[in-house]
Design an enzyme around this catalytic site. Structure first.
Site, PDB file in Angstrom:
ATOM      1  N   GLU A   5      48.827 -28.575 -29.207  1.00 21.44           N
ATOM      2  CA  GLU A   5      47.456 -28.738 -28.871  1.00 21.44           C
ATOM      3  C   GLU A   5      47.191 -29.662 -27.428  1.00 21.44           C
ATOM      4  O   GLU A   5      46.391 -29.501 -26.847  1.00 21.44           O
ATOM      5  CB  GLU A   5      46.591 -29.446 -30.071  1.00 21.44           C
ATOM      6  CG  GLU A   5      46.199 -28.146 -31.155  1.00 21.44           C
ATOM      7  CD  GLU A   5      47.354 -27.964 -32.038  1.00 21.44           C
ATOM      8  OE1 GLU A   5      48.380 -28.844 -32.181  1.00 21.44           O
ATOM      9  OE2 GLU A   5      47.347 -27.117 -32.802  1.00 21.44           O
TER      10      GLU A   5
ATOM     11  N   HIS B 117      40.649 -30.596 -42.325  1.00 20.81           N
ATOM     12  CA  HIS B 117      40.711 -29.164 -42.282  1.00 20.81           C
ATOM     13  C   HIS B 117      39.311 -28.823 -42.228  1.00 20.81           C
ATOM     14  O   HIS B 117      39.210 -27.406 -42.130  1.00 20.81           O
ATOM     15  CB  HIS B 117      41.584 -28.521 -43.160  1.00 20.81           C
ATOM     16  CG  HIS B 117      42.643 -27.317 -42.506  1.00 20.81           C
ATOM     17  ND1 HIS B 117      42.701 -26.504 -43.396  1.00 20.81           N
ATOM     18  CD2 HIS B 117      42.928 -27.398 -41.480  1.00 20.81           C
ATOM     19  CE1 HIS B 117      43.872 -25.613 -42.799  1.00 20.81           C
ATOM     20  NE2 HIS B 117      43.752 -26.241 -41.273  1.00 20.81           N
TER      21      HIS B 117
END
Lengths: 326, 343
Positions: A62, A131
Site C-alpha cells: 500500500e 476491517h
C-alpha cells in the site's frame, strides 16, 4: 440517452472506463484490479479492454501504491489507485497526507498531483475492528486533499469523473454496503458532478438531516418513517467532506432551525462534530434545539453480529434523534 | 552479491568537467559551513548538512542528464542539487525562509529541495518516502515511452528517476516497497544510498545484518553496486553505468556509496554522544574534497593558483548569497493561504 438502472459498482465502472477511453494518461493500479477483475468488480473486463499497461496489478504494497501514484501524477499521468479497503490506506498515510495533499503547496504550485485513490469503506458482514473503518473525516482533516463519498450510483458516476478530471488529489471512498444497490445513472459521457457541491436528497421543513454516503440511506429511511407521523425531514447529502458545502446546510437550517447529523463513522472529532461546530458558530440565531449526532458507538467494531449491529447507526436511531430535537 | 565495478567511464571526462565537479564540491562545502555558522549565530532556525557527502553527490549528478532526469533527493543532498542548478542564493533564501524562496515560497523546510524547472522533487521529513514516489516517476517515464507519448531517445525529456537516501532509511518499509516496485516493473530507476554509517546515532551494525546495502538489491531483481563514496570518480562511474542501463531499458540499479557524515546529523544534535572524536578525525583525512584536490593536482589539472581562485570565488558567492537572502523580504501572512489546491 435515457438513464439506466444499475448498481453502484457498475456506475463506478462506467465512470472509470469512460475516463480511460477519454484520456490515455488515466490508468488504474492496485491489488487485484486486473486478472481478478477488482475486489468489488469495479474494474471488471478492464484488463482485456485496456491491457496490462493501463491496468496494473500490484504487489501487496500500500505504501508503494500510493507513493508511486504520487510520483506518476507528478510526472504527468493521472493514476487511479485502488486501495482494496480504506483500512489498508492507514499503511499509505505518509504518501497521501504528507505528499499528495501537500506537494502543490510545499512546491508553491510547481508540481500538481492529479491522482485519485479509490477505496471501499465501511462495515461489511462481521469484518470487525481493523476491517470496517469509515475514516473519511481523518483524510478530510488535511488541506490539499479532496474527499468524495457518494451515496447513489448516479452520484458515484458524476463524482468519480470529476475526481479523475481534477488536477488535485482526491480520496474517493465507496461504501461497501452500497456497491450492489441499484439506481438510475445517466449514460452520457459528459455527466460530471462538481466537486464540493452538496445535494438535497429530500425536501422538508421541520428538521435538517445532514449525512454522507451510507448515512444518507439511513436518513432517507428515517425521513420516510417520520413523514407518516407528520414530521418532514430535509435530507442534505454532503457528497464531499472536503470541500464541505456548508452554505447548503446553512440554507436548509435557516428553514428548519433543527439539525441531526448522521454518520457511519466514530463520534469523536468527526464529520458530525464539524457540522455541529459550524452551525453553532454561524447559525446560532436560527437554532431552536441542540444539534444531535447519530454516529457509530465509540468502540472498535466487534465481531458477533448482534453487537456489531448495536454499535452501528441505523434508521431507527435517526428517528429517535429527530424526536429529541422536535 | 553486489559487485564492484571496473569500467571507468570517468576516464573520458575532460579537464573542464573535472574542474567543474571539484568547484561544485568546494562550493557546496563552503555554503554548508556558512549555514552552520548562521545557525550558531541564531540567524536561521535549522540546518541539516551534507558535509562529507559531496563526492558521492557530485559524482552522481554528473553521471545523469542533469536538470532533465528526475531527481528525488533527500535532505543531505546540497552538493547534488547545486550540481543540478540550484544556486547558493536559492539555498540561503530557504534557510532564511524568505518570500521568494525558489522551491516553495518558504512553505517547505530548508534542504527539502524542489524545482519543477530542474525536475527535482521535494521530499518529506519522514525518511524513505521518496523511494516509492521515485519508482512512480520512473513508472511514468516507461509508461509514456511505451504509449508513444514521448520518444525514448529524446534527451530533453526525463529518461530516468534518481532517488537518494542514507543507509538509515533503508530500514523503512517504504524502501522495500519502492525497490520491489522498481524491480517488478524493471524501471529506469537508480537508488543512490549514501551510506554514512550512522542513522543519526545508530551505527550500521545496529541497523542491518549485512555489510553492504547493495547486497540487498539482488532480492528485488535490481542490480547492486557498491563504491567508495568519497571517490567522486568512482561514484560517477557507478552511476554512469546505472544511467546507461536505465536509458537502454535494462532496469533499475542500486548504487551504494560508502561515505561518512563528518558533522552531526543536524543543527539539533551533538554527535559526541555516539561516536569518538578520533573516529571523526580519521574520516576527515579521507575527505572527498581533499582527495579529489590531490588527484587533480597530481594530474596537473588543478594548480595552487586556481585553487586559491576557487576559494576566493566561493567565499564571494557565499557572501553574496547570504546578503541577498538577508535583504529579501519575508512572506506576508496571506502568503500562507495560497496554493493549497491547484486551480
Amino acid at each position: 440517452m435515457a438513464d439506466k438502472n444499475m448498481p453502484m459498482r457498475e456506475a463506478l465502472r462506467m465512470a472509470l472506463r469512460e475516463e480511460m477511453i477519454r484520456d490515455e494518461r488515466v490508468f488504474v493500479m492496485g491489488e487485484e484490479v486486473g486478472a481478478w477483475q477488482g475486489t468489488h468488480r469495479v474494474t471488471r473486463g478492464f484488463l482485456d479492454e485496456f491491457g496490462e499497461k493501463r491496468v496494473r496489478d500490484t504487489p501487496i504494497s500500500e505504501m508503494a501504491i500510493a507513493g508511486a501514484a504520487v510520483g506518476a501524477a507528478m510526472a504527468g499521468l493521472r493514476p487511479v489507485a485502488e486501495i482494496m479497503t480504506i483500512n489498508f490506506a492507514f499503511l499509505s498515510l505518509d504518501a497521501i497526507i504528507n505528499h499528495a495533499a501537500k506537494i502543490h503547496y510545499m512546491f508553491n504550485g510547481q508540481f500538481r498531483v492529479p491522482m485519485v485513490i479509490r477505496a471501499a469503506s465501511g462495515w461489511g458482514d462481521q469484518a470487525t475492528a481493523t476491517h470496517s473503518h469509515t475514516p473519511e473525516p481523518i483524510f478530510a482533516h488535511f488541506p490539499g486533499l479532496y474527499v468524495g463519498c457518494p451515496s447513489t450510483p448516479r452520484d458515484a458516476k458524476g463524482m468519480l469523473k470529476a475526481a479523475i478530471r481534477d488536477d488535485n488529489p482526491v480520496l474517493f471512498t465507496e461504501s461497501i454496503a452500497m456497491y450492489s444497490k441499484p439506481g438510475l445513472v445517466p449514460e452520457e459521457d459528459d455527466f460530471v458532478l462538481p466537486i464540493g457541491k452538496a445535494d438535497i436528497k429530500r425536501e422538508g421543513r421541520h428538521v435538517t438531516l445532514v449525512a454522507y454516503a451510507r448515512g444518507v440511506e439511513w436518513s432517507l429511511q428515517a425521513a420516510e418513517q417520520l413523514a407518516k407521523e407528520g414530521i418532514e425531514c430535509e435530507v442534505v447529502d454532503m457528497r464531499w467532506l472536503r470541500p464541505l458545502d456548508m452554505p447548503t446546510v446553512f440554507e436548509s437550517f435557516k428553514k428548519t432551525n433543527r439539525c441531526v447529523v448522521v454518520e457511519e463513522s466514530l463520534p469523536y472529532y468527526s464529520f458530525g462534530s464539524e457540522v455541529a461546530a459550524q452551525l453553532q458558530e454561524h447559525m446560532f440565531d436560527y437554532m431552536d434545539a441542540p444539534v444531535k449526532r447519530v454516529s457509530a458507538m465509540d468502540v472498535p467494531l466487534p465481531y458477533a453480529r448482534e453487537i456489531e449491529l448495536m454499535a452501528l447507526p441505523n434508521a431507527q436511531k435517526v428517528v429517535d434523534a429527530v424526536k429529541e430535537v422536535i | 552479491m553486489a559487485t564492484k565495478i571496473f569500467a571507468r567511464p570517468s576516464a573520458r571526462l575532460k579537464a573542464e568537467h573535472l574542474l567543474e565537479m571539484f568547484w561544485l564540491m568546494l562550493l557546496s562545502r563552503r555554503v554548508d559551513e556558512r549555514a552552520w555558522a548562521l545557525h550558531r549565530q541564531g540567524k536561521i532556525a535549522f540546518h541539516i548538512s551534507g558535509m562529507g557527502h559531496e563526492g558521492a553527490q557530485v559524482g552522481a549528478a554528473f553521471a545523469i542528464n542533469r536538470g532533465v532526469d528526475y531527481v528525488h533527493p533527500y535532505y543531505r543532498d546540497l552538493a547534488l542539487v547545486l550540481a543540478l542548478g540550484i544556486t547558493p542564493t536559492d539555498f540561503m533564501m530557504s534557510l532564511f525562509g524568505k518570500k521568494d524562496e525558489y522551491s516553495s515560497k518558504a512553505r517547505q523546510m530548508p534542504s527539502h529541495f524542489g524545482s519543477k524547472k530542474l525536475n527535482i522533487v521535494s521530499g518529506s521529513s519522514p525518511v524513505a518516502t521518496q523511494v516509492p514516489q521515485a519508482a512512480g516517476l520512473a513508472f511514468a517515464i516507461k509508461y509514456k515511452q511505451q504509449a508513444g507519448l514521448v520518444n525514448p531517445d529524446d534527451s530533453t525529456q526525463p529518461r530516468l528517476a534518481l532517488t537518494c537516501l542514507g543507509e538509515g532509511s533503508t530500514s523503512q518499509g517504504e524502501w522495500h516497497e519502492g525497490m520491489n516496485w522498481a524491480g517488478v516493473h524493471q524501471l529506469p530507476f537508480i537508488c543512490l544510498v549514501e551510506n554514512n554509517l550512522y542513522a543519526i546515532s545508530v551505527p550500521q551494525e545496529g541497523q542491518m545484518a549485512v555489510s553492504n546495502v547493495a547486497d540487498r538489491a539482488a532480492a528485488y531483481g535490481v542490480k547492486g553496486i557498491w563504491v567508495d563514496g568519497n571517490d567522486v570518480l568512482a561514484v560517477y562511474d557507478a552511476v554512469y553505468e546505472a544511467a546507461q542501463r536505465a536509458y537502454r531499458g535494462e532496469g533499475p540499479t542500486l548504487v551504494e556509496a560508502k561515505t561518512y557524515r563528518v558533522v552531526p546529523h543536524s543543527s539539533d544534535d551533538d554527535d559526541r554522544s555516539y561516536r569518538s572524536r578520533e573516529e571523526v578525525e580519521e574520516w576527515k583525512k579521507k575527505d572527498p574534497i581533499l582527495r579529489f584536490e590531490k588527484y587533480l593536482m597530481d594530474e596537473g589539472i588543478l594548480t595552487p593558483e586556481r585553487l586559491d581562485e576557487y576559494e576566493t570565488r566561493a567565499r564571494a558567492e557565499v557572501d553574496r548569497a547570504q546578503h541577498a537572502a538577508e535583504a529579501a523580504p519575508y512572506p506576508a501572512e496571506t502568503d500562507a493561504l495560497d496554493e493549497v489546491y491547484a486551480d
